[in-house]
Design an enzyme around this catalytic site. Structure first.
Site, short mmCIF file in Angstrom:
data_model
loop_
_atom_site.label_atom_id
_atom_site.label_comp_id
_atom_site.label_asym_id
_atom_site.label_seq_id
_atom_site.Cartn_x
_atom_site.Cartn_y
_atom_site.Cartn_z
N ASP A 215 4.14 61.95 88.83
CA ASP A 215 3.49 63.24 89.07
C ASP A 215 2.40 63.49 88.02
O ASP A 215 2.61 63.27 86.83
CB ASP A 215 4.57 64.34 88.96
CG ASP A 215 4.09 65.69 89.41
OD1 ASP A 215 3.77 65.83 90.61
OD2 ASP A 215 4.02 66.62 88.59
N GLU A 265 11.31 44.68 82.93
CA GLU A 265 12.64 44.21 82.49
C GLU A 265 13.53 43.96 83.71
O GLU A 265 14.59 43.35 83.59
CB GLU A 265 13.34 45.29 81.63
CG GLU A 265 12.73 45.46 80.26
CD GLU A 265 13.23 46.75 79.58
OE1 GLU A 265 14.17 47.40 80.10
OE2 GLU A 265 12.66 47.11 78.53
C1 NOJ Z 1 1.90 67.51 91.97
C2 NOJ Z 1 3.00 67.78 92.94
O1 NOJ Z 1 2.77 67.02 94.10
C3 NOJ Z 1 3.00 69.26 93.20
O2 NOJ Z 1 3.87 69.61 94.23
C4 NOJ Z 1 3.35 69.98 91.93
O3 NOJ Z 1 3.23 71.37 92.14
C5 NOJ Z 1 2.43 69.58 90.78
N1 NOJ Z 1 2.20 68.16 90.73
C6 NOJ Z 1 3.00 70.01 89.46
O4 NOJ Z 1 4.13 69.23 89.15
#
Ligand code: NOJ
Length: 554
Positions: A215, A265
Site C-alpha cells: 500500500d 529466503e
Molecule cells: C491505498 C488504498 O488502496 C486505499 O484504500 C487506502 O485508503 C490508502 N491507500 C491509504 O492506506
C-alpha cells in the site's frame, strides 16, 4: 521481450515466475462473504467460496487488509500487523483459508500497509504516552507546532482525504498523517520500524502467503527539513527526480532491497506488487525491478475512457516499460478505490480528474448525468476481454465478474469512507464499490450472510447475483469463466503484435496465433479471418458489432 514462462528451463524457474501473467482476484474481505452472520464478511466466508474462485479460474487472490482495525479507512488503518481482526476470524481461520485456496491451486497475496499504522497500534499509544523527543515518538513523524505554545500546525498541508495532514497531541507537538488522522505515518528512518516490518513479512510468508500488495509504496521515505514548505510549495515540487519531500524519493528503494532479501529466503520467492502512483511512469521501473518489489501497478487503463486511441498507447507503453524493468505489467479496471468500470463506462467520458471519474454522478445520488447501464456493461465486457488477452497480469475486483455496477444510493448515515466525512459536499467517497456482493437472487443480504450487510445493498443487486448467472451462458460470470479457462490454455510469451486495423478498432495477436479484436466504434466492422473462440457480446455473422471484443485463433 521476456521469455515465456515455459521457456525458462526448469520447473523451479517456472514456479518462481507464476505471477508474471497471473489473474489476481481482489477480495475486500468485509464485503465478500459473511459466514457468521454479523453483517461483516470474514475469513471463513472466503474459505466457503474457494470452489467459486476455483471455478472462476483465478490464479491468485489479493486480500485487502484483514488485520485488527477500527475501520477508520476500511482496514487500511492497522492495529496489529501480525493478527486477524476478531470480527473476521482468527489466525487458525487464516490457516484454514490459505489451505483451502492452495488446495485449489490458488495463491494468496496479502495487502501490507507500511506507510502508516492505525492510531490504536500499540506503538502509537506508546508515542502518545511518551514525551517529546522520546524513542516512542521517533517511530512516527512528530513535529513541534508553530506559535508560542505550538498551537498551530507545523505546516498547512492537507491529507489525501481532505482536511489537515497534521494533528495536535496536546503538548505542543503534532503528528503527520498523509491519510486520515487515525492513520499516523510511520518513520521509516527508524531501524525499529524497518526491522519490525521484516518480521511481519516473515510472519505471513511462514504462514504460506505467496506475496504482498504494498500500500502507498511510494510514500515511505520522507525528508522533512527544519523549515517545512507550504502546501503550495510542496505541490510545486518536482516529483520526477526522486527528491520530493514526501513522494517517490529514491531512498525508498533501500527499504525494498531489504524486503527483497526476505522474499528471496523463500522458495518460490515471495512476490510483491507496488501501489505506487508515480509520475512520469518510467519511475515505476525501480519498484518493479527484480532487486525491488518485482512488480508495480499500472493504473492507466483504469483512468482511460473506453476509446481505441486511449487504450492503444497505454498498452504499448506499459508493455515496453515492464519489459525494460524485467517485470511484467499489471492491468486493472476496478478496485476498492474507484467507481466500478461497468458504471464508469456508462457515464460520459471522464474529465480532468480521471481517478475521480463518476464523482459528480455519485454526489447526485446516481441521477446526474444519466447512466446508460447497458452501454456500461457492454463496454466493460469488451474492455475486460481485451485486457485478458494481453501479456502481463490481470487484476480483477470482486463483483466485476458479475458485471456489478456502483451503488450510488447509500444514505449518508450509512457511509463509512473517510473521504465522505472529510470532504463534505465534494466527494461521497468509495463506499459504492464496497457494498457486499450478491450471491443469491434474494434472501438476507442476497446470500452474503444471514445477517444484514454492513453497507446497504440496493434491490437491483439480486439480478446480478452469482447464482442467477451461474447457469446462464450469456451471463457476465460465464464470460469471465470461459475467458479465464481459455486464457490459461492460450497464455504464451509476453509479446504482442499489432495487426493494422481501422481507427476505432484494436487488433492484437500473441505469438501462438491467439488474437483479440475490439471494435470501440459505433458501427459494425468485418470480422478478420480466424476461428471465433469467444466474444464479449453476440456476433452478427462475420460482423463484429460496436463495443464488442472477439477472441480468434488465426
Ligand atoms: C491505498 C488504498 O488502496 C486505499 O484504500 C487506502 O485508503 C490508502 N491507500 C491509504 O492506506
Amino acid at each position: 521481450m521476456t521469455e515465456p514462462i515455459t521457456g525458462n528451463g526448469t520447473a523451479k524457474a517456472a514456479d518462481a515466475a507464476w505471477w508474471r501473467q497471473a489473474v489476481v482476484y481482489q477480495i475486500y474481505p468485509r464485503s465478500f462473504a459473511d459466514a457468521n452472520g454479523d453483517g461483516l464478511g470474514d475469513l471463513p466466508g472466503i474459505t466457503s467460496r474457494a470452489d467459486y474462485l476455483a471455478d472462476l479460474g483465478v490464479d491468485a487472490v489479493w486480500l485487502s487488509p484483514f488485520y485488527p482495525s477500527a475501520l477508520a479507512d476500511g482496514g487500511y488503518d492497522v492495529d496489529d500487523y501480525r493478527d486477524v481482526d476478531p470480527r473476521l476470524g482468527t489466525l487458525d481461520d487464516f490457516d484454514v483459508m490459505i489451505k483451502a485456496l492452495h488446495d485449489k491451486g490458488i495463491k494468496l497475496i496479502a495487502d501490507i500497509v507500511p506507510n502508516h499504522s492505525s492510531n490504536r497500534h500499540e506503538w502509537f499509544r506508546a508515542a502518545l504516552a511518551a514525551p517529546k523527543g522520546s524513542p516512542e515518538r521517533d517511530r512516527y513523524v512528530f513535529r513541534d507546532g508553530l506559535g508560542e505554545h505550538g498551537e498551530a500546525p507545523p505546516a498547512d498541508w492537507t491529507c489525501m482525504f481532505g482536511g489537515p495532514a497534521w494533528t495536535a497531541v496536546g503538548d505542543g507537538q503534532w503528528y503527520l498523517h498523509l491519510f486520515a488522522p487515525e492513520q499516523p505515518d510511520l518513520n521509516w528512518r527508524s531501524e525499529e520500524v524497518r526491522a519490525d516490518f521484516l518480521k511481519t513479512l516473515r510472519f505471513w510468508s511462514d504462514r504460506g502467503v505467496d506475496g504482498f500488495r504494498v500500500d502507498v509504496a511510494h510514500a515511505l521515505a520522507k525528508h522533512l527539513p527544519p523549515d517545512l514548505p507550504s502546501e503550495a510549495e510542496l505541490a510545486a515540487m518536482d516529483r520526477a527526480t526522486g527528491t520530493h519531500l514526501l513522494w517517490d524519493r529514491d531512498e525508498v528503494h533501500d527499504i525494498y532491497a531489504d524486503w527483497r532479501r526476505v522474499f528471496d529466503e523463500y522458495d518460490p520467492p515471495r512476490i510483491a506488487v507496488a501501489e505506487a502512483w508515480v509520475d512520469p511512469p518510467a519511475r515505476r521501473a525501480r519498484y518493479a525491478s527484480a532487486e525491488g518489489l518485482g512488480q508495480a501497478f499500472n493504473f492507466d487503463l483504469l483512468e482511460a475512457d473506453f476509446a481505441a486511441d486511449a487504450f492503444r498507447p497505454i498498452i504499448t507503453d506499459n508493455l515496453e516499460q515492464a519489459a525494460d524493468s524485467g517485470s511484467s505489467t499489471t492491468w486493472v479496471f476496478s478496485n476498492h478505490d474507484v467507481i466500478r468500470h461497468a458504471t464508469r463506462y456508462g457515464l460520459p467520458p471522464n474529465g480532468d480528474e480521471p481517478r475521480k471519474h463518476g464523482r459528480a454522478w455519485l454526489l447526485s445520488g446516481g441521477t446526474e448525468p444519466e447512466l446508460d447501464v447497458a452501454a456500461g456493461l457492454r463496454r466493460a465486457r469488451a474492455a475486460t476481454l481485451l485486457m485478458l488477452a494481453l501479456p502481463g497480469s490481470a487484476y480483477l475486483y470482486q463483483g466485476e465478474e458479475l458485471g456489478l455496477g456502483e451503488v450510488a444510493s447509500i444514505p449518508d448515515a450509512d457511509r463509512q469512507d473517510p473521504t465522505f466525512f472529510r470532504s463534505p459536499g465534494v466527494d461521497v467517497g468509495r463506499d459504492g464499490c464496497r457494498v457486499p456482493i450478491p450471491w443469491a437472487a434474494d434472501g438476507p443480504s442476497f446470500g452474503f450472510g444471514d445477517g444484514g450487510a454492513h453497507l446497504p445493498q440496493p434491490e437491483w443487486f439480486g439480478r446480478y447475483a452469482a447464482a442467477v448467472q451461474a447457469d446462464d451462458p450469456a451471463s457476465t460470470l460465464a464470460l469471465y469463466r470461459e475467458a479465464l479457462a481459455l486464457r490459461r490454455e492460450l497464455q504464451t510469451a509476453e509479446t504482442l503484435a499489432w495487426i493494422p486495423s481501422g481507427a476505432e478498432v484494436l487488433h492484437v495477436r500473441r505469438d501462438n496465433g491467439w488474437e483479440a479484436v475490439t471494435n470501440f466504434g459505433a458501427e459494425p466492422v468485418a470480422l478478420p479471418e480466424g476461428d471465433v473462440l469467444l466474444s464479449s457480446g453476440p456476433l452478427d455473422g462475420r460482423q463484429l458489432p460496436p463495443e464488442t471484443t472477439v477472441w480468434l485463433r488465426a
